[in-house]
Design a protein around this motif. Structure first.
Motif, PDB file in Angstrom:
ATOM      1  N   THR A 160       0.824  -1.234   0.134  1.00  0.00           N
ATOM      2  CA  THR A 160      -0.046  -0.236   0.202  1.00  0.00           C
ATOM      3  C   THR A 160       0.906   1.203  -0.046  1.00  0.00           C
ATOM      4  O   THR A 160       0.652   2.235  -0.798  1.00  0.00           O
ATOM      5  N   VAL A 161       1.882   1.394   0.930  1.00  0.00           N
ATOM      6  CA  VAL A 161       2.843   2.465   0.846  1.00  0.00           C
ATOM      7  C   VAL A 161       3.576   2.664  -0.448  1.00  0.00           C
ATOM      8  O   VAL A 161       3.991   3.698  -0.981  1.00  0.00           O
ATOM      9  N   SER A 162       3.920   1.628  -1.068  1.00  0.00           N
ATOM     10  CA  SER A 162       4.603   1.597  -2.068  1.00  0.00           C
ATOM     11  C   SER A 162       3.679   2.255  -3.449  1.00  0.00           C
ATOM     12  O   SER A 162       4.383   3.193  -3.822  1.00  0.00           O
ATOM     13  N   CYS A 163       2.523   1.660  -3.523  1.00  0.00           N
ATOM     14  CA  CYS A 163       1.642   2.174  -4.542  1.00  0.00           C
ATOM     15  C   CYS A 163       1.298   3.601  -4.344  1.00  0.00           C
ATOM     16  O   CYS A 163       1.184   4.550  -5.282  1.00  0.00           O
ATOM     17  N   ASN A 164       1.029   4.009  -3.123  1.00  0.00           N
ATOM     18  CA  ASN A 164       0.566   5.393  -2.634  1.00  0.00           C
ATOM     19  C   ASN A 164       1.384   6.332  -2.938  1.00  0.00           C
ATOM     20  O   ASN A 164       1.128   7.513  -3.057  1.00  0.00           O
ATOM     21  N   LEU A 165       2.839   6.064  -2.618  1.00  0.00           N
ATOM     22  CA  LEU A 165       3.883   6.532  -2.572  1.00  0.00           C
ATOM     23  C   LEU A 165       4.274   7.000  -4.112  1.00  0.00           C
ATOM     24  O   LEU A 165       4.826   8.214  -4.709  1.00  0.00           O
ATOM     25  N   PHE A 166       4.013   6.283  -4.945  1.00  0.00           N
ATOM     26  CA  PHE A 166       3.950   6.117  -6.483  1.00  0.00           C
ATOM     27  C   PHE A 166       3.194   7.215  -6.982  1.00  0.00           C
ATOM     28  O   PHE A 166       3.647   8.047  -7.787  1.00  0.00           O
ATOM     29  N   VAL A 167       1.810   7.285  -6.622  1.00  0.00           N
ATOM     30  CA  VAL A 167       0.846   8.129  -7.065  1.00  0.00           C
ATOM     31  C   VAL A 167       1.407   9.502  -6.271  1.00  0.00           C
ATOM     32  O   VAL A 167       1.398  10.554  -7.301  1.00  0.00           O
ATOM     33  N   ALA A 168       1.735   9.728  -5.327  1.00  0.00           N
ATOM     34  CA  ALA A 168       2.071  11.052  -4.556  1.00  0.00           C
ATOM     35  C   ALA A 168       3.289  11.458  -5.464  1.00  0.00           C
ATOM     36  O   ALA A 168       3.598  12.751  -5.730  1.00  0.00           O
ATOM     37  N   GLY A 169       4.277  10.817  -5.565  1.00  0.00           N
ATOM     38  CA  GLY A 169       5.345  11.123  -6.250  1.00  0.00           C
ATOM     39  C   GLY A 169       5.190  11.613  -7.666  1.00  0.00           C
ATOM     40  O   GLY A 169       5.713  12.523  -8.385  1.00  0.00           O
ATOM     41  N   SER A 170       4.269  10.693  -8.313  1.00  0.00           N
ATOM     42  CA  SER A 170       3.994  11.066  -9.868  1.00  0.00           C
ATOM     43  C   SER A 170       3.379  12.406  -9.909  1.00  0.00           C
ATOM     44  O   SER A 170       3.307  13.059 -10.791  1.00  0.00           O
ATOM     45  N   ILE A 171       2.320  12.698  -8.717  1.00  0.00           N
ATOM     46  CA  ILE A 171       1.856  14.057  -9.028  1.00  0.00           C
ATOM     47  C   ILE A 171       2.900  15.207  -8.956  1.00  0.00           C
ATOM     48  O   ILE A 171       2.728  15.982  -9.469  1.00  0.00           O
ATOM     49  N   LEU A 172       3.667  14.961  -7.828  1.00  0.00           N
ATOM     50  CA  LEU A 172       4.763  15.966  -7.849  1.00  0.00           C
ATOM     51  C   LEU A 172       5.701  16.063  -8.974  1.00  0.00           C
ATOM     52  O   LEU A 172       6.212  17.042  -9.499  1.00  0.00           O
ATOM     53  N   ASP A 173       5.950  15.012  -9.696  1.00  0.00           N
ATOM     54  CA  ASP A 173       6.721  14.712 -10.983  1.00  0.00           C
ATOM     55  C   ASP A 173       6.123  15.683 -12.108  1.00  0.00           C
ATOM     56  O   ASP A 173       6.927  15.975 -12.856  1.00  0.00           O
ATOM     57  N   VAL A 174       4.822  15.321 -12.071  1.00  0.00           N
ATOM     58  CA  VAL A 174       4.003  16.310 -13.220  1.00  0.00           C
ATOM     59  C   VAL A 174       4.183  17.949 -12.857  1.00  0.00           C
ATOM     60  O   VAL A 174       4.318  18.419 -13.619  1.00  0.00           O
ATOM     61  N   VAL A 175       4.124  18.117 -11.519  1.00  0.00           N
ATOM     62  CA  VAL A 175       4.027  19.456 -11.347  1.00  0.00           C
ATOM     63  C   VAL A 175       5.724  20.018 -11.560  1.00  0.00           C
ATOM     64  O   VAL A 175       5.711  20.993 -12.281  1.00  0.00           O
ATOM     65  N   GLY A 176       6.670  19.099 -11.284  1.00  0.00           N
ATOM     66  CA  GLY A 176       7.880  19.523 -11.683  1.00  0.00           C
ATOM     67  C   GLY A 176       8.203  19.382 -13.385  1.00  0.00           C
ATOM     68  O   GLY A 176       8.945  20.347 -13.732  1.00  0.00           O
TER      69      GLY A 176
END
Length: 506
Positions: free
Chosen positions: A134-150
């Motif tokens: 769960t933490v792996s998949c959720n942090l992937f989503v969170a990281g992807s959101i911030l990568d799109v921001v970047g």
């Protein structure tokens, strides 16, 4: 589906107190509703594993172990391994359907003298690997959101604590939705299943339509480029081990067994369908991927490989963003599913006295294990700190996911080899004469690849690249042992007759 019959020995092996006395943790008037149809349980299983989507974040290891050939042939070899392991597990899920999944199956297959201890540790290992997934998949989503921001704001630099705070927000939303509207998750799963298959086709068309970046067939299927540092022979096994991740999560359907009609038949169908669709989609998509990448090393080193794939193939921020949002939706649905069966696993343990404050946690709200699901929310907030504190420790903890999952799936199959398959009750799906060989090969595969999981993915090994999987697993077992010795060995009953509608406890 074939039907298997056998004698059911050891009927009296469980003490009468476990069968007749009313446990303070049991609430006979409370049951999970039948929320899932055959289609929705298939969708639940497939969208949890969602091989072609989920594995897009894990291609770096097999690629470093041999480029295209290591990836493509590794996925084929991994498919053979996981199909054998999971076909044996599907039979057990047919024989002993329960929200507890592996925890319940281990109890039913192990000898009377060891079943309580084995089931308890299996249950908590299951909770730990679900927490890691769960933490792996959720942090992937969170990281992807911030990568799109970047991607759109070059001045923005992602910080680990930014990702962690977004992780907490996404977990809170997942908890509320899955606790209050679990039926909607089943219906959403069917929609996501269709969206995944449509997206799979659209992704293939999108990638293969980019004619000016296509690689040759030699690059994809024959150009072996091992940059892992390991000798070529061992790198092959490290690559296959990395490919096993493509088929993880196949146990999801078992944890909604008590919410689907005729689970002895429908749960194995969901497991087998999930594997078939997973193998087809992940192979086809990764072959297409290898034909369009232009910088193999950049893909290996990327923190979010899927964004790197579309950046290389499409060279368009708009197109990359569209596909990034699509992947976020797919991964977040995996998070929702994981919250669903995390709650059911913890609830199943709690109704048998296997967690602290069992009488409180085992209560249902809206015929849903809200309190048990809240336990996973708290665990997510705690374990997310590891991501901020140490990337090496976090990576080792994530590696625990499939390592622990395969062990819990193989344990009851190993028990059948020693006790005999005659202990299995009548079931809708039976392996018949292929049962012993399937269980034996599955057990050997899990033993071998469990060793492979413990190796670092690259060589020479540094402090930052070291694989601390064994240390993390030891810590998890130590905490579980302390809980067992301090209190839970006195309260844990194991699965009770009263908890399963119409099912006998052997």
């Amino acid at each position: 589906m074939a039907s298997g019959k056998s004698d059911i020995p050891d009927t009296a092996s469980i003490s009468q107190s476990h069968v007749e006395d009313k446990s303070p943790y049991m609430h006979p008037d409370e049951h999970l509703k039948k929320r899932f149809t055959l289609l929705s349980v298939i969708a639940f299983g497939f969208t949890t594993m969602n091989s072609w989507v989920a594995f897009a974040s894990g291609v770096a290891v097999p690629l470093s172990c041999g480029g295209g050939p290591a990836l493509i042939y590794g996925l084929i070899a991994a498919a053979v391994v996981m199909v054998i392991i999971n076909i044996g597990f599907a039979e057990l899920a047919s024989a002993f359907p329960s929200a507890g999944g592996q925890y319940h199956i281990v109890y039913m297959t192990f000898p009377p003298s060891t079943r309580r201890v084995a089931a308890f540790f299996t249950g908590w290992i299951s909770v730990i690997y679900i927490m890691a997934a769960t933490v792996s998949c959720n942090l992937f989503v969170a990281g992807s959101i911030l990568d799109v921001v970047g991607l759109w704001n070059e001045g923005y630099e992602t910080q680990a604590w930014h990702t962690y705070l977004l992780h907490i927000l996404l977990c809170i939303i997942a908890f509320v939705v899955t606790s209050r509207f679990p039926t909607a998750i089943g219906k959403l799963g069917v929609t996501i299943l269709v969206l995944s298959l449509v997206g799979f086709v659209a992704s293939l068309v999108t990638l293969l339509a980019v004619k000016d970046v296509k690689q040759t067939a030699d690059f994809v299927f024959r150009d072996y480029q091992n940059v892992s540092g390991w000798p070529d022979g061992w790198a092959i096994f490290i690559g296959i081990t990395g490919c096993l991740w493509a088929y993880s999560g196949v146990d999801a359907a078992t944890h909604v067994s008590e919410e689907v009609p005729n689970p002895s038949r429908n749960v194995p169908i969901a497991i087998i369908t999930t594997m078939v669709l997973g193998v087809i989609t992940v192979l086809a998509w990764n072959i297409a991927l290898m034909f369009v990448i232009t910088d193999l090393q950049a893909l290996i080193e990327s923190g979010v490989p899927i964004l790197e794939v579309y950046n290389q193939a499409l060279n368009s921020k708009v197109a990359t963003t569209i596909w990034a949002v699509y992947y976020m939706v797919m991964f977040y649905d995996i998070v929702l599913n994981l919250f669903i069966f995390a709650g059911r696993t913890i609830w199943s343990l709690s109704r048998d006295g296997g967690v602290p404050f069992s009488s409180f946690i085992s209560r249902l709200n809206w015929a849903s294990p809200v309190r048990a699901t809240a336990v996973m929310l708290v665990l997510q907030i705690i374990i997310g700190v590891l991501y901020v504190a140490s990337s090496t420790a976090y990576s080792s903890f994530i590696n625990l996911t499939l390592f622990a999952l395969n062990i819990t799936v193989a344990l009851p199959q190993a028990a059948l080899l020693f006790r005999g398959r005659g202990i299995l009750p009548e079931r809708a799906f039976s392996l018949g004469k292929f049962g012993y060989i399937t269980n034996a090969v599955a057990t050997l595969f899990v033993i071998f690849f469990s060793v492979c999981f413990c190796f670092p993915v690259g060589y020479p090994v540094t402090a930052s690249s070291m694989n601390y999987l064994i240390v993390v697993m030891a810590v998890g077992l130590a905490v579980t042992t302390i809980a067992w010795v301090a209190k839970l060995r006195k309260t844990f009953t194991g699965p009770r007759l009263d908890n399963y509608e119409g099912e006998s406890v052997h």
